[in-house]
Enzyme design. Structure first.
Site, PDB file in Angstrom:
ATOM      1  N   ARG A  36     -73.776  10.058  88.563  1.00 36.35           N
ATOM      2  CA  ARG A  36     -72.542  10.677  88.742  1.00 36.35           C
ATOM      3  C   ARG A  36     -71.882  11.104  89.744  1.00 36.35           C
ATOM      4  O   ARG A  36     -71.010  10.318  90.268  1.00 36.35           O
ATOM      5  CB  ARG A  36     -72.729  12.274  87.486  1.00 36.35           C
ATOM      6  CG  ARG A  36     -71.432  12.584  87.191  1.00 36.35           C
ATOM      7  CD  ARG A  36     -70.658  13.323  88.179  1.00 36.35           C
ATOM      8  NE  ARG A  36     -71.196  14.447  88.658  1.00 36.35           N
ATOM      9  CZ  ARG A  36     -70.900  15.215  89.538  1.00 36.35           C
ATOM     10  NH1 ARG A  36     -69.807  14.873  90.440  1.00 36.35           N
ATOM     11  NH2 ARG A  36     -71.666  16.290  90.056  1.00 36.35           N
ATOM     12  N   ASP A  37     -72.413  11.958  90.624  1.00 32.87           N
ATOM     13  CA  ASP A  37     -71.839  12.238  91.808  1.00 32.87           C
ATOM     14  C   ASP A  37     -71.932  11.341  92.915  1.00 32.87           C
ATOM     15  O   ASP A  37     -71.277  10.974  93.756  1.00 32.87           O
ATOM     16  CB  ASP A  37     -72.613  13.557  92.223  1.00 32.87           C
ATOM     17  CG  ASP A  37     -72.106  14.338  93.423  1.00 32.87           C
ATOM     18  OD1 ASP A  37     -70.674  14.185  93.419  1.00 32.87           O
ATOM     19  OD2 ASP A  37     -72.705  14.729  94.286  1.00 32.87           O
ATOM     20  N   HIS A 230     -75.942  17.868 101.257  1.00 32.55           N
ATOM     21  CA  HIS A 230     -75.385  16.642 101.712  1.00 32.55           C
ATOM     22  C   HIS A 230     -75.745  16.229 103.289  1.00 32.55           C
ATOM     23  O   HIS A 230     -76.146  17.443 103.872  1.00 32.55           O
ATOM     24  CB  HIS A 230     -73.873  16.637 101.769  1.00 32.55           C
ATOM     25  CG  HIS A 230     -73.215  16.441 100.581  1.00 32.55           C
ATOM     26  ND1 HIS A 230     -72.130  15.743 100.275  1.00 32.55           N
ATOM     27  CD2 HIS A 230     -73.703  16.848  99.219  1.00 32.55           C
ATOM     28  CE1 HIS A 230     -71.815  15.733  98.852  1.00 32.55           C
ATOM     29  NE2 HIS A 230     -72.656  16.425  98.393  1.00 32.55           N
ATOM     30  N   CYS A 261     -69.290  11.054 101.984  1.00 30.51           N
ATOM     31  CA  CYS A 261     -68.654  12.385 102.310  1.00 30.51           C
ATOM     32  C   CYS A 261     -67.182  12.082 102.423  1.00 30.51           C
ATOM     33  O   CYS A 261     -66.807  11.166 103.460  1.00 30.51           O
ATOM     34  CB  CYS A 261     -69.223  13.026 103.355  1.00 30.51           C
ATOM     35  SG  CYS A 261     -68.328  14.691 103.832  1.00 30.51           S
TER      36      CYS A 261
END
Length: 340
Positions: A36-37, A230, A261
């Site tokens: 997903r992410d 992250h 990012c």
């Protein structure tokens, strides 16, 4: 190694005095967010069958939580337009959770209709990020989250809460940890079983992570807190290590480091699951993940999307594996020749 062990042991004993968690718990739950992410940032649409195979591979690799998709409008995130097909097509294991992101009530209804058993909602800590991301204020974002939460609980769904920008905002800079703690407490007390603290732009350090957890763990128990780090500035593993010292035992990660990012083009985004597993296993933690199989999965999905893996551990271990196989082949050939 002995110096590290003594130092780490001291940190663990200090944490025990803080009574944040039962540190005898040697198991770390990994929440795999790659499907997903990770994939939602890919500009080229990834076929549903590839997503389905990725999710099934990750479950077979030993990951007990695999975030499957997002029930968001395809107008805003085209990559997730196949959400229903993906969720209803995967061969689900009874011991694996497949949460889906539901940004609003419409998305929640779509998830319910598709048979979701667990959903995730989100809100950012800063006004600017909420306005840019969801076109609402922070207070409105919390109200929306609670609406989703209450409706999900009515349908007996498990609900996980994400907080974004907990260690820094691309628009406002440093974030007040008291604000993060307050929002985490509100979502937890409203019914979220777990709160994931997201360092959305990867600016956090072990120092700022410690300060954040000092505040959050006063109002939310450690067993209900996860970290989502992250690796934009190469600090993700250090931040996770610091979280472990504070008793956190849930870590979000993404296979092959999928997901960049958006606020730092070219920089790494999600911390790679392979890197986290390599570190955890090296420290004696258990994850139930087969690292060799996970590396194969990371290499496979990287080939599917046409880019090298962003996992440093996987890249190094693949080189070592290929070198070993080459040497074994060479040795077998020499043995065969000697018998002739």
């Amino acid at each position: 190694m002995r110096l590290f062990t003594r130092t780490y042991g001291l940190a663990m004993r200090t944490t025990t005095k803080r009574s944040y968690a039962q540190l005898a718990n040697n198991f770390v739950k990994l929440v795999e967010v790659g499907p997903r992410d990770g994939l939602q940032n890919e500009k080229t649409l990834v076929p549903a069958k590839v997503k389905i195979e990725l999710i099934e591979r990750l479950a077979k690799n030993g990951l007990s939580v695999v975030e499957a998709t997002s029930f968001v409008s395809p107008k805003w995130v085209p990559q997730m337009g196949d959400n229903k097909e993906v969720l209803t097509s995967i061969k689900q294991h009874s011991n694996v959770s497949y949460p889906v992101l539901t940004p609003n009530l419409k998305g929640l209804q779509g998830a319910i209709d598709a048979g979701a058993k667990e959903v995730a909602l989100f809100a950012a800590v800063t006004e600017s990020f909420n306005q840019k991301n969801t076109n609402c204020s922070t207070s409105e974002a919390v109200v929306r989250a609670k609406e989703i939460l209450n409706e999900a609980l009515k349908h007996d769904l498990k609900v996980r809460g994400y907080l974004s920008c907990v260690l820094g905002c691309p628009y406002e800079g440093p974030v007040n940890p008291e604000k993060v703690a307050s929002m985490a407490k509100e979502l937890y007390e409203s019914g979220c079983y777990e709160i994931s603290l997201g360092d959305t732009i990867g600016v956090g350090t072990a120092g700022s992570m410690a300060i954040l957890l000092e505040h959050v763990l006063k109002v939310v128990p450690a067993e209900a807190v996860a970290v989502h780090c992250h690796d934009t500035y190469g600090q993700a593993l250090a931040n996770i290590l610091k979280a472990l010292e504070y008793g956190i035992r849930v870590v979000d990660s993404s296979v092959a480091g999928l997901g960049g990012c958006p606020y730092a083009p070219g920089a790494k985004g999600n911390v790679a699951t392979e890197d986290v597993v390599y570190m955890l296993h090296g420290m004696g933690f258990k994850t139930n993940v087969n690292l060799d199989d996970l590396i194969d999965t990371g290499e496979w999905i990287s080939q599917q999307i046409g880019r090298p893996t962003s996992s440093r551990a996987a890249a190094a271990l693949l080189v070592a594996r290929n070198r070993r196989l080459s040497l074994e082949k060479e040795a077998n050939q020499k043995t065969a020749s000697a018998k002739l």
